[in-house]
Design an enzyme around this catalytic site. Structure first.
Site, PDB file in Angstrom:
ATOM      1  N   ILE A   1      61.657 -31.361  17.942  1.00  0.00           N
ATOM      2  CA  ILE A   1      62.704 -29.577  17.920  1.00  0.00           C
ATOM      3  C   ILE A   1      61.781 -28.994  19.107  1.00  0.00           C
ATOM      4  O   ILE A   1      62.632 -27.632  19.440  1.00  0.00           O
ATOM      5  CB  ILE A   1      62.722 -29.254  16.832  1.00  0.00           C
ATOM      6  CG1 ILE A   1      61.290 -29.140  15.923  1.00  0.00           C
ATOM      7  CG2 ILE A   1      63.911 -30.712  16.278  1.00  0.00           C
ATOM      8  CD1 ILE A   1      61.801 -29.136  14.794  1.00  0.00           C
ATOM      9  N   GLY A   2      60.733 -29.073  19.426  1.00  0.00           N
ATOM     10  CA  GLY A   2      59.821 -27.615  20.058  1.00  0.00           C
ATOM     11  C   GLY A   2      58.344 -28.435  20.432  1.00  0.00           C
ATOM     12  O   GLY A   2      58.055 -29.146  20.145  1.00  0.00           O
TER      13      GLY A   2
ATOM     14  N   GLY B   1      54.614 -25.560  22.425  1.00  0.00           N
ATOM     15  CA  GLY B   1      54.478 -24.426  22.450  1.00  0.00           C
ATOM     16  C   GLY B   1      52.878 -24.901  23.581  1.00  0.00           C
ATOM     17  O   GLY B   1      52.416 -25.442  23.085  1.00  0.00           O
TER      18      GLY B   1
ATOM     19  N   MET C   1      50.224 -24.413  21.588  1.00  0.00           N
ATOM     20  CA  MET C   1      49.347 -24.673  20.735  1.00  0.00           C
ATOM     21  C   MET C   1      49.292 -26.385  20.104  1.00  0.00           C
ATOM     22  O   MET C   1      48.581 -27.224  19.580  1.00  0.00           O
ATOM     23  CB  MET C   1      49.194 -23.494  19.180  1.00  0.00           C
ATOM     24  CG  MET C   1      48.886 -22.157  19.449  1.00  0.00           C
ATOM     25  SD  MET C   1      48.499 -20.943  18.211  1.00  0.00           S
ATOM     26  CE  MET C   1      47.594 -21.386  17.814  1.00  0.00           C
TER      27      MET C   1
ATOM     28  N   VAL D   1      56.632 -29.653  17.450  1.00  0.00           N
ATOM     29  CA  VAL D   1      57.037 -29.502  15.980  1.00  0.00           C
ATOM     30  C   VAL D   1      58.003 -30.674  16.613  1.00  0.00           C
ATOM     31  O   VAL D   1      58.777 -30.686  17.133  1.00  0.00           O
ATOM     32  CB  VAL D   1      57.614 -27.863  16.120  1.00  0.00           C
ATOM     33  CG1 VAL D   1      58.283 -27.636  14.872  1.00  0.00           C
ATOM     34  CG2 VAL D   1      56.777 -26.905  16.279  1.00  0.00           C
TER      35      VAL D   1
ATOM     36  N   ASP E   1      49.955 -13.291  17.357  1.00  0.00           N
ATOM     37  CA  ASP E   1      50.669 -13.683  18.321  1.00  0.00           C
ATOM     38  C   ASP E   1      52.191 -13.238  17.893  1.00  0.00           C
ATOM     39  O   ASP E   1      53.300 -14.808  18.520  1.00  0.00           O
ATOM     40  CB  ASP E   1      50.435 -15.193  17.920  1.00  0.00           C
ATOM     41  CG  ASP E   1      50.724 -16.297  19.304  1.00  0.00           C
ATOM     42  OD1 ASP E   1      51.050 -15.374  20.159  1.00  0.00           O
ATOM     43  OD2 ASP E   1      51.088 -17.731  19.030  1.00  0.00           O
TER      44      ASP E   1
END
Length: 297
Positions: A26-27, A29, A31, A34, A142
């Site tokens: 679902i994602g 980034g 780091m 997800v 962050d």
């Protein structure tokens, strides 16, 4: 470097740590990635985040990850996504957290360009309320539109508390692995030595977000919000200046103070645009008409 070197291959159906069945990604980034997963122990859906392989290869980063997740699990506030579990599995660090259905502030900015004053105040006040609770235990470090989720009911959730500290192990690499866009949200002292910042670094990030949410772009150096957004309350510039002061001691002393000042700002009458502001707005309108009329017969 391709995903296969940075992240484990987690296709739908893979079971992580004999407990979490991957449903879909679902994602992604800077780091990690997800995934939506099903917790076989509870039957609930959770969000499972795997971290970049560089963290698993660094023992100090692993220790910091465990410490930060333990701190984050102590956070108990409706505006902060709950963390359930954290482990190292097949050489990969991961943690599971509450799965919330919503859209990030970044999503809304991309869709709408910018937000109105009322929506901006409401979202940032909810974020500040969550930070007031969190700062008793930890700091975020962050904060950005990507890490603030707005749910269907209008509530807000903050993501990824404390995980920015993992990059402290890699600061000697001139911020390698840090999204350069995120630097705009970092307080000056955080760019110099992230390990020594206090809670006021988060307040600086909120000040930057205040400008971006209203103007639809990040501020230039020392730019006043009243120039970008004529018609805001008279003290909008003062609020922005205090939130983003170069010296941490000159910023708001707490998230509560920032929230209260933002609420007072909301209650102030809007500033009437000056003749110069009206001319600039008219000029922009005419430029838009001119561009839109090109090529027409």
């Amino acid at each position: 470097m391709r995903d296969s070197e940075e992240y484990p291959a987690l296709d739908a159906g893979v079971v992580v740590a004999d407990r979490y069945e991957i449903l879909r990604r679902i994602g992604k980034g800077g780091m990690g990635e997800v995934f939506l997963a099903a917790d076989r122990n509870t039957g609930q859906k959770v969000a499972l985040k795997t971290l970049h392989a560089k963290y698993s290869r660094n023992m100090n980063a692993v220790a910091r990850f465990i410490r930060e997740v333990r701190l984050a699990r102590r956070l108990n506030h409706p505006g902060i996504v709950k963390i359930f579990d954290a482990r190292q599995w097949e050489g990969t660090l991961f943690y599971t957290m509450e799965y919330v259905e919503g859209k990030s502030v970044r999503h809304w900015l991309r869709q709408r360009g910018k937000l109105d004053f009322g929506s901006t105040v409401r979202i940032l006040c909810l974020v500040a309320d969550a930070l007031e609770h969190a700062h008793k235990i930890t700091i975020h470090r962050d904060l950005s539109p990507e890490n603030v989720m707005v749910l269907r009911d209008g509530s807000v959730r903050l993501l990824d508390f404390g995980l920015a500290k993992l990059d402290d192990e890699f600061r000697g690499l001139t911020l390698v692995g840090v999204n350069l866009g995120k630097l705009k949200y970092m307080a000056p002292e955080q760019r110099l030595n992230a390990a020594t910042v206090n809670h006021r670094a988060d307040l600086y990030s909120l000040g930057v977000m205040f400008f971006e949410m209203l103007a639809g772009r990040l501020p230039e150096d020392n730019e006043k919000i009243s120039r970008a957004c004529p018609g805001l309350p008279r003290n909008a510039d003062d609020f922005m200046a205090k939130a983003t002061a170069q010296n941490p001691a000159d910023r708001f002393s707490s998230a509560r103070e920032l929230r209260d000042d933002l609420l007072r700002l909301y209650k102030e009458p809007a500033k009437r645009p000056s003749p110069a502001d009206r001319l600039r707005k008219l000029a922009g309108f005419l430029r838009g008409l001119f561009k839109g009329g090109r090529g027409r017969s």
